[in-house]
Each structure stands twice: as C-alpha cells, then as structure tokens.
Design a protein around this motif. Structure first.
Motif: not given
Length: 309
Positions: A206-218
């Motif tokens: 999450i630190d590296e990629m950001g919450m937005r990218h994390t949630m898009e994948l999740a």
C-alpha cells in the motif's frame, strides 16, 4: 443486487464475545457501535435497518490453550450461532452486518456467506481488512488464540468442529480472498500464507503502490453475480486514529486511506455482507474508535466526502 431505487435492508447482529481473543473487552464492541449511532447513521443513508439484538453463547472461561486451541468448545458454539444468524438474514434477502466480538467469528459469518453463495449460484469475493493474516493453525500459533486462525479454518485448516461449520470443507478457496492492510504475521504463518497462495496487499504494498491501486486490484474481476463480503477488523486502522483494539500494530492505513478503501468498495455496488470486528471499548478513548468505525461504515454505504457533480 437491489436496484438503486429500492432501499437496502440491513440487519445488525451483535456477537458480544471475546472468547477467541487474547485480551478481554471485544465482547463490549456491539454496544459501543450502537452507542456511536450505527443504526441511525445507516438510516440517514436511506438504508432500512433492523437491529436483531445480540446472539448469546457461552461466557469466556479465560483458560490456557489445550492442544494449541484456546476455548475451542466456546468458539465453536459462538461460530455456530453466528453462522445460523447470518445465513438466516441472507435467506431473507437482507444484508447482515455482524457486530463483533473478536475476529474468530469471521469463520461463522463467512462460512454462512459461502453457503448462501453455493445455494444461489453466486461467486464470492472476501475482502479481509486487518493488520493480521489470521492464518495460523494450532501447530503455528504462538498463543492458541483462535482469533488468529479464522482464515485458515475457512480454507479447511483447523479443528474438525470449526472447519465443518457451513457443511462444506473447505468453506472457501484461498483464491476468493484479498487481504488488505496486513503488517503483523508470525514466521510460520508467513510460510503457510505463501504455500496457500493467499493474495495479500500488505502495508508495504500500500505504501509503494497507494490505496487506489491496491483496491483496484482487490476489486478486479468482480461482476454482477459476485457477492462481496467485507470482514473489517478495526485493528486494520492505524492505532493513532483507532486505539480501541486489543492488538494494536502501528503503521496502518490513515483516515484518508481507509476512507478511500471504503468508498471504492461502495462504488462497486456489490457489498452484500459485512463484519465489524475486534472493537474493544475498554481500550478506547471516549468511544472514538467506534465513532470512526461508524464513519467508515457510512462510507461503505455511499457517504462520499467528495464534492463531485
């Protein structure tokens, strides 16, 4: 999924126990969430809310573990009660919100959701928002506390009495889970998570990629036939903003990251069941963690902070 003009109907189910935890106090979580105004907050969003009150189960005997499991019989009893209650609401076409209680109860809740999905031909996606992977077994656990084991039990690794709840072993496939916010995993547990190929978005990710990218994948590959279940352990949040949990791990999502996470879940329109777990008002400051949890749940139900037309 209900069409946008028909109000969603939600059932609140309290599960006041800390029988799976290592600290006392999560048993007071359901009432703290009610005191923080969860019901009225959801009603203000146009949701029909039915508070089913609290389930009952055995008291916490506060004994040492036996064969690597602490309070196994009591944990089984509570999870059976949760399973029946959650499944009953889903059968009636209502959205269950389980008010914990410690996170061992995610087993009863998610096994009920999985059973409902089998009965209705739906796919299941589970978002596990937590500081911990909760993927221990009695061989791996340093404590014997079963709130560190529900994901493993759901995937078929655990005592017979627990993994059979829901009538199908395993209750779910690891492929259906996305873990978000993880930052505390025991060594043996870490190896086991990798062996079972769990998809984990830890805090470094999450630190590296950001919450937005994390949630898009999740949230990728969801469709209209997917039942989206969110299991929200309040210790997912950084303890600076959410001190009211028994297992505080620093370095969790900020208020803004947590809001974005919840808003992106809401944007899918697919949220169909929810656990709110491990809130411990005995360790809280003037119920602020419960109030924050209610705020975030409102965002799950479409309260947006955004000024967009």
């Amino acid at each position: 999924m209900n069409s946008s003009n028909s109000p969603r109907t939600v059932s609140l189910i309290g599960a006041p126990t800390d029988v799976g935890a290592g600290a006392r106090g999560a048993s007071m979580g359901p009432e703290a969430l009610r005191v923080a105004g969860l019901g009225p907050a959801l009603q203000a969003r146009g949701v029909q809310v039915l508070d089913r009150g609290n389930l009952s189960g055995p008291p916490n005997p506060w004994l040492p573990p036996v064969d690597g499991y602490r309070h196994l019989d009591e944990v089984v009893a509570w999870n059976r009660a949760v399973h029946e209650a959650v499944h009953g609401e889903l059968q009636q076409g209502r959205m269950p919100i389980l008010l914990g209680g410690d996170h061992c109860l995610g087993l009863g809740s998610i096994s009920a959701v999985a059973r409902h999905c089998r009965e209705t031909g739906k796919k299941l996606r589970v978002l596990w928002l937590d500081a911990h992977a909760d993927f221990n077994t009695n061989q791996l656990t340093p404590s014997g506390n079963i709130h560190g084991m529900p994901v493993a039990c759901l995937c078929g690794f655990g005592p017979q009495a627990l993994i059979e709840i829901g009538g199908h072993v395993p209750a779910i496939s690891p492929k259906w889970i996305r873990q978000i916010g993880i930052r505390s995993v025991d060594e043996g547990e870490k190896r086991f998570v990798h062996e079972q190929d769990l998809e984990v978005f830890d805090m470094r990710y999450i630190d590296e990629m950001g919450m937005r990218h994390t949630m898009e994948l999740a949230l990728a590959t969801l469709d209209a036939n997917t039942h989206l279940h969110v299991s929200f352990d309040v210790d997912f949040l950084d303890p600076e903003i959410a001190p009211g949990v028994g297992t505080t791990i620093p370095g969790g999502p900020t208020y803004r990251e947590a809001q974005l996470c919840m808003e992106m879940i809401a944007d899918t329109g697919l949220l169909a069941s929810l656990d709110v777990m491990e809130l411990n008002p005995a360790l809280d400051v003037r119920n602020k963690t419960a109030e924050l949890a209610v705020d975030l749940i409102e965002s799950l139900f479409g309260k947006s902070t955004l000024m967009r037309k």
